[in-house]
Design an enzyme around this catalytic site. Structure first.
Site, PDB file in Angstrom:
ATOM      1  N   LYS A 112      -9.625   7.116   4.542  1.00  0.00           N
ATOM      2  CA  LYS A 112     -11.146   6.811   5.070  1.00  0.00           C
ATOM      3  C   LYS A 112     -11.753   7.596   3.901  1.00  0.00           C
ATOM      4  CE  LYS A 112     -13.599   4.965   8.358  1.00  0.00           C
ATOM      5  NZ  LYS A 112     -14.854   5.129   6.560  1.00  0.00           N
TER       6      LYS A 112
ATOM      7  N   CYS B 287       0.899  -1.216  -0.260  1.00  0.00           N
ATOM      8  CA  CYS B 287      -0.152  -0.028   0.064  1.00  0.00           C
ATOM      9  C   CYS B 287       0.558   1.955   0.646  1.00  0.00           C
ATOM     10  CB  CYS B 287      -1.074   0.209   1.334  1.00  0.00           C
ATOM     11  SG  CYS B 287      -2.012  -1.345   0.817  1.00  0.00           S
TER      12      CYS B 287
ATOM     13  N   HIS C 252      -9.147   4.913  -0.539  1.00  0.00           N
ATOM     14  CA  HIS C 252      -7.694   4.261  -0.071  1.00  0.00           C
ATOM     15  C   HIS C 252      -7.475   2.839  -1.768  1.00  0.00           C
ATOM     16  CE1 HIS C 252      -3.941   2.011   1.014  1.00  0.00           C
ATOM     17  NE2 HIS C 252      -4.551   1.153   1.784  1.00  0.00           N
TER      18      HIS C 252
END
Ligand SMILES: [Zn+2]
Lengths: 138, 384
Positions: free
Chosen positions: B328, B83, B332
């Protein structure tokens, strides 16, 4: 989710069926999973060590939205277990109800089915941990 | 080493882009950034992407995107760090310019997640765990973060409500970001009433599966004014890894990779935590936002969740985080996230963040986490 070549699974039998780790000959650190290089002192002198499979729950969760391959088993408890010898291991808990699980709960390793691929596919076994069975002597 | 500036930024809104392919999302973001910089060609391209092979059965993204963006026979590669791929790609672009090898470098982060079934998406993300020992045993990243969250709550007395404030802050800021996936303000009760997905972690503690692409154009700082009146310097970069397996960490409640990466970035930029005006942390899970504030050096260990519930993380607070919605609410799209953070930090430093503008900021920090904190990038941007 198709199974891969079976070699991918049997090469890890020692770790997954009997919780074999490594011990650094130089500094004594015990690792699970096994390592070729000690992550404490950098030594490459390793020996295999048989872990006892006894430990305590450090933290836990209940997996309600599992990755594919685990849909049929949900919800299931997953925990960090600190073994007697030191290393922490991530594993599912078994033979326990959600509300019994607590910090410091004593558990022991058992070999269980982790998942299977299809009716005629392979079945993956590995370690899970269950509460230590209390006998009348305890 | 040459100083490096961002001379252009671009993005597409984060969302569920059923009608748009990975290549079209990436090319659109890239062209937006090139138009912003006023360039029609670049010397090289770095693509931040985590898992296109799993999600859309397409690898070799450097080629794909350079080809369809009409960039000719340039060097172009994909950078992967779970990520943190986006943040890492920005750093590789930085290195290309700083080294003197290239002058104008494009970085695009892209991820197309919604083509996969939700449980498969969960699985593909978990390939970035220690798959043989974590995913094998049924772990997802949600579950791994839940293990950390429960332990954190025990150690520091934090409550589920403390964590809910991170989600409330993110949604409040996302509401004013036209590029955000979720533009709806929520209440603490909304977050607290959401179902457990891995106890004690609830739906509103986690970011969602989505699609997105964002891009930045880099140039030597001493040439940047030829392209823009508001160049933003990349003043410091840092990157570090930790054990891939969460269980193997020396300390479960400290992200050593954040500490190491930020130490390097602070040193290169010549700044300290108190100098940072805008903070974009990797709140894929609310617990990660709390730990980021601590391990980046803003608050003492154990205070991260508390400053959220005390309101100190708002745009006008002491620690303004997730100023455009964070992972959030903005969303993402994993490999693109680090580039979105960079774009948003540039908006803030250009005084171009609209209703969410942090008052007169000079320095911004972005933190991008891969795995359970196993691969972390920290970048520090400065107005010049
Ligand atoms: Zn050693």
């Amino acid at each position: 989710m198709p199974a891969m070549q079976v070699s991918r699974y049997w090469r890890h039998f020692k770790e997954k069926y009997r919780l074999a780790g490594t011990k650094c000959k130089k500094c004594g650190k015990i690792h699970f999973p096994p390592r070729q290089v000690c992550n404490e002192c950098g030594s490459r002198e390793m020996e295999e060590i048989q872990l006892s499979g006894k430990g305590k729950v450090v933290s836990w969760t209940i997996v309600r939205n599992p990755p594919s391959g685990f849909e049929y088993y949900k919800p299931y408890p997953l925990a960090l277990v600190e073994l007697e010898e030191g290393p922490i291991v991530l594993a599912q808990l078994t033979d326990v109800s959600e509300d019994e699980i607590d910090f410091g709960m004593e558990v022991e390793m058992v070999t269980r089915r982790i998942r299977e691929f299809s009716e005629d596919g392979i079945i993956l076994y590995g370690y899970k941990f269950r509460p230590v069975l209390k006998t009348s002597k305890d | 080493m040459r100083k490096v500036a961002i001379i252009g930024v671009g993005a597409i809104p984060v969302g569920e882009h059923w009608g748009t392919s990975l290549r079209d999302m990436a090319v659109e973001a890239l062209l937006n950034a090139m138009d912003d910089a006023g360039v029609d060609k670049v010397d090289s391209l770095y693509v931040g992407n985590m898992a296109s092979g799993s999600f859309v059965e397409q690898e070799n993204l450097g080629t794909l995107i350079a080809d369809f963006a009409g960039l000719g026979h340039i060097p172009a590669v994909k950078i992967e760090a779970a990520c943190a791929s986006g943040g890492a790609a920005v750093q590789e672009g930085f290195k290309a310019v700083a080294s003197g090898l290239d002058d104008i470098v494009a970085v695009v982060g892209v991820e197309k997640m919604t083509d996969a079934w939700p449980t498969d998406a969960t699985r593909y993300l978990a390939y970035a765990s220690d798959a043989e020992y974590e995913l094998f045993n049924g772990a997802s990243f949600v579950a791994l973060n839940a293990l950390v969250m429960r332990l954190y709550m025990k150690e520091f007395g934090a409550t589920e409500e403390d964590f809910a404030h991170f989600a409330v802050n993110a949604h409040k800021n996302g509401a004013n970001n036209p590029y955000a996936m979720f533009k709806k303000v929520i209440k603490v009760e909304t977050a607290l009433r959401s179902p457990y997905i891995a106890d004690p972690l609830k739906l509103f503690d986690a970011s969602s599966v989505c699609d997105g692409a964002a891009a930045v154009i880099l140039a030597p700082l001493d040439k940047a004014k030829e392209f823009t009146d508001t160049p933003i310097e990349i003043a410091g970069i840092g990157r570090a890894v930790d054990t891939i397996n969460l269980a193997n960490r020396r300390e479960l409640l400290r992200l050593r990779a954040t500490i190491e990466a930020s130490r390097r970035a602070y040193k290169m930029a010549g700044v300290e935590p108190k100098d940072i005006d805008v903070i974009e942390v990797h709140d894929a899970f609310t617990i990660m936002a709390a730990m980021a504030l601590e391990d980046l050096g803003f608050v003492p260990k154990g205070q991260g969740a508390k400053v959220a519930s005390e309101g100190q993380i708002a745009v006008d607070g002491d620690y303004p985080i997730q100023t455009m919605g964070g992972l959030k609410a903005r969303g993402h799209p994993v490999g693109a996230t680090g580039v979105y953070q960079t774009v948003e930090a540039v908006w803030q430093l250009r005084i171009d963040a609209g209703k969410n503008q942090v008052p007169d900021p000079e320095i911004a920090l972005t933190q991008n986490i891969g795995g359970t904190g196993s691969n972390i990038t920290v970048n520090i941007l400065r107005r010049v």
